[in-house]
Design an enzyme around this catalytic site. Structure first.
Site, PDB file in Angstrom:
ATOM      1  N   LYS A  53       0.844  -1.206   0.000  1.00 25.11           N
ATOM      2  CA  LYS A  53       0.000   0.000   0.000  1.00 25.11           C
ATOM      3  C   LYS A  53       0.880   1.257   0.000  1.00 25.11           C
ATOM      4  O   LYS A  53       2.077   1.187   0.278  1.00 25.11           O
ATOM      5  CB  LYS A  53      -0.907  -0.021   1.227  1.00 25.11           C
ATOM      6  N   ARG A 151     -10.768  -0.107  14.639  1.00 24.19           N
ATOM      7  CA  ARG A 151     -10.635   0.642  13.374  1.00 24.19           C
ATOM      8  C   ARG A 151     -11.742   0.160  12.438  1.00 24.19           C
ATOM      9  O   ARG A 151     -12.778   0.794  12.362  1.00 24.19           O
ATOM     10  CB  ARG A 151      -9.224   0.435  12.795  1.00 24.19           C
ATOM     11  N   HIS A 180      -6.208  -7.260  13.046  1.00 16.24           N
ATOM     12  CA  HIS A 180      -5.001  -6.437  12.980  1.00 16.24           C
ATOM     13  C   HIS A 180      -4.508  -6.115  14.388  1.00 16.24           C
ATOM     14  O   HIS A 180      -5.291  -5.785  15.269  1.00 16.24           O
ATOM     15  CB  HIS A 180      -5.300  -5.143  12.212  1.00 16.24           C
ATOM     16  N   ARG A 236       1.429 -10.776   7.268  1.00 20.27           N
ATOM     17  CA  ARG A 236       1.221  -9.576   6.438  1.00 20.27           C
ATOM     18  C   ARG A 236       2.273  -8.503   6.728  1.00 20.27           C
ATOM     19  O   ARG A 236       1.938  -7.393   7.140  1.00 20.27           O
ATOM     20  CB  ARG A 236      -0.168  -8.969   6.713  1.00 20.27           C
ATOM     21  N   TYR A 280      14.840  30.863   6.262  1.00 18.76           N
ATOM     22  CA  TYR A 280      13.636  31.580   6.697  1.00 18.76           C
ATOM     23  C   TYR A 280      13.591  31.738   8.213  1.00 18.76           C
ATOM     24  O   TYR A 280      13.907  30.814   8.957  1.00 18.76           O
ATOM     25  CB  TYR A 280      12.388  30.796   6.291  1.00 18.76           C
ATOM     26  N   CYS A 332      13.463  24.383   3.641  1.00 17.92           N
ATOM     27  CA  CYS A 332      12.565  25.118   2.738  1.00 17.92           C
ATOM     28  C   CYS A 332      11.783  24.123   1.870  1.00 17.92           C
ATOM     29  O   CYS A 332      11.941  22.909   2.008  1.00 17.92           O
ATOM     30  CB  CYS A 332      13.372  26.054   1.844  1.00 17.92           C
ATOM     31  N   ASP A 334      12.150  23.476  -1.317  1.00 18.02           N
ATOM     32  CA  ASP A 334      12.941  22.787  -2.338  1.00 18.02           C
ATOM     33  C   ASP A 334      14.411  22.644  -1.981  1.00 18.02           C
ATOM     34  O   ASP A 334      15.169  22.077  -2.770  1.00 18.02           O
ATOM     35  CB  ASP A 334      12.861  23.562  -3.670  1.00 18.02           C
TER      36      ASP A 334
HETATM   37  C1  LIG Z   1      -0.409  -1.661   6.865  1.00 17.79           C
HETATM   38  C2  LIG Z   1      -0.951  -2.973   7.314  1.00 17.79           C
HETATM   39  C3  LIG Z   1      -0.087  -4.057   7.527  1.00 17.79           C
HETATM   40  C4  LIG Z   1       1.426  -3.942   7.472  1.00 17.79           C
HETATM   41  O1  LIG Z   1       1.879  -3.232   8.607  1.00 17.79           O
HETATM   42  P1  LIG Z   1       3.435  -3.123   8.945  1.00 17.79           P
HETATM   43  O2  LIG Z   1       3.465  -2.552  10.297  1.00 17.79           O
HETATM   44  O3  LIG Z   1       4.022  -2.212   7.925  1.00 17.79           O
HETATM   45  O4  LIG Z   1       4.001  -4.493   8.845  1.00 17.79           O
HETATM   46  C5  LIG Z   1      -0.658  -5.289   7.816  1.00 17.79           C
HETATM   47  N1  LIG Z   1      -2.001  -5.416   7.932  1.00 17.79           N
HETATM   48  C6  LIG Z   1      -2.851  -4.382   7.773  1.00 17.79           C
HETATM   49  C7  LIG Z   1      -4.309  -4.599   7.929  1.00 17.79           C
HETATM   50  C8  LIG Z   1      -2.353  -3.129   7.475  1.00 17.79           C
HETATM   51  O5  LIG Z   1      -3.196  -2.100   7.335  1.00 17.79           O
END
Ligand SMILES: *Cc1c(COP(=O)(O)O)cnc(C)c1O
Length: 396
Positions: A53, A151, A180, A236, A280, A332, A334
């Site tokens: 992602k 979530r 998660h 994951r 700045y 800044c 750039d």
């Molecule tokens: C982003 C995400 C992950 C990966 O998380 P990391 O901390 O980068 O390993 C795994 N599962 C879900 C549902 C996520 O949103």
């Protein structure tokens, strides 16, 4: 057009062409990516869903996904359906799960592009069923159970009717059930054991009703690094795949190599006289005459302005000629300035903002600490203004 696409065409040595001659670049080491995937696989011994992602954590969605596919990764994970569609349009055929919550009117896109759907409520299950039936094509789904993240997902304590409905669905192919972890970055947190217990208790309902157990997946990078009980049937990992630890508390229990470097060049050299402020707001001035160089990257590229220094000891640093030097004054849009003291530097000298230079190393983890954030935000923040350069890997 996003940077990874044209950078893919320009992978390998720097090519001519206006965009790709920019001396500032994100360098992506595909051999290190392969190494990390291999180490994670060997460590967990179960299939891996590589999380790509947010432009593959800034490394380039399509080139990274293609490389992982060539390495035989079992599954890819993205956040939004648009990211999944981009993968399919680029010819990626590996199974892709969209992790985010679904919006009803997008369901047909998931099905049309063969993307696996996160079903996170009974209502969404019914919406997916209706869309699948209307298209005459079964949807592949992963049920999302909330075990403590709050979530998306059905709370584990009220997941029984949800599981029953999904198991009985005619138009949904129930591939997996997942949850998660909120605190797995910290090996000392008790939250993970509690979440695992809730998850397994919810999964037990499949046995109770005599339904086949789908794949169960739970572990993010923190789970992979610290909690073997959470590996279950698939893991994951995101950030660990890119060779970066999720949190200062994390343990380097696997030999991981950083995939991303961020490099630029000195574009200007001068002496700043004692007392003359830099950048700045005139927040910093040297107490003695000093040499200052200018680096052509700034917050307009996603390099955090929080790395600015007012001379209070906080602020960022870069590597030039194998030595670390502090950022001075405000970053800044750039450009920003670096105090090299009495050392020498020439225009076009390489500057390493993330990565290794000689014996010196400045990791995304450390840069994040300097900026008061997490390495995730640093990496995904580097935007399409910076070309990506791919090194290693096999030519396509
Ligand atoms: C982003 C995400 C992950 C990966 O998380 P990391 O901390 O980068 O390993 C795994 N599962 C879900 C549902 C996520 O949103």
């Amino acid at each position: 057009m996003h940077a990874p696409d044209h950078a893919q065409d320009a992978s390998g040595p720097v090519q001519s062409g206006v965009v790709d001659t920019r001396p500032t670049r994100v360098r992506v080491d595909l051999d290190n990516l392969s190494h990390n995937l291999g180490r994670i696989r060997a460590h967990v011994g179960v299939p891996v869903m590589a999380i790509v992602k947010a432009n593959a954590y800034g490394h380039g969605l399509v080139p990274v996904a293609r490389h992982l596919q060539a390495q035989g990764v079992d599954q890819l994970g993205v956040a939004f359906v648009e990211e999944g569609v981009r993968l399919r349009q680029a010819g990626v055929t590996t199974p892709v799960l969209v992790l985010g919550g679904i919006s009803g009117r997008q369901i047909s896109q998931y099905i049309a592009h063969d993307l696996e759907i996160t079903v996170s409520s009974l209502d969404k299950l019914h919406q997916v069923e209706a869309a699948a039936e209307a298209m005459g094509r079964r949807a592949v789904i992963h049920l999302k159970i909330d075990t403590g993240m709050e979530r998306i997902g059905v709370h584990s304590y009220s997941s029984r009717p949800f599981i029953e409905a999904a198991a009985a669905s005619r138009w949904c192919e129930l591939k997996a059930v997942y949850s998660h972890l909120a605190c797995a970055d910290d090996p000392g947190s008790a939250m993970t054991a509690l979440q695992l217990e809730r998850f397994l208790e919810a999964c037990a309902h499949f046995d109770r009703i005599g339904a086949p157990m789908p794949l169960r997946h739970l572990a993010n990078s923190g789970g992979v690094l610290h909690f073997p009980q959470t590996w279950l049937d698939m893991v994951r990992p995101g950030i660990a795949l890119y060779g970066v630890l999720p949190d200062p508390a994390s343990r380097r229990s696997i030999d991981l190599r950083p995939v991303m470097s961020l490099v630029s060049q000195v574009v200007y050299f001068k002496v700043v006289k004692a007392g003359n402020p830099v950048s700045y707001g005139a927040t910093w001035a040297p107490s003695t005459d000093t040499r200052v160089v200018t680096i052509p990257i700034g917050y307009g590229d996603g390099y955090p302005r929080a790395l600015s220094s007012a001379g209070d000891g906080r602020g960022g640093a870069v590597l030039i000629r194998g030595r670390r030097h502090p950022i001075v004054g405000r970053v800044c849009m750039d450009q920003f300035m670096v105090d090299i003291g009495q050392e020498s530097a020439w225009n076009e000298d390489e500057v390493v903002l993330i990565g290794r230079q000689g014996d010196a190393f400045l990791g995304a983890e450390e840069l994040a600490r300097m900026a008061g954030t997490i390495p995730y935000e640093i990496m995904v923040g580097l935007n399409e203004r910076i070309p990506r350069q791919y090194v290693g890997g096999v030519a396509e």
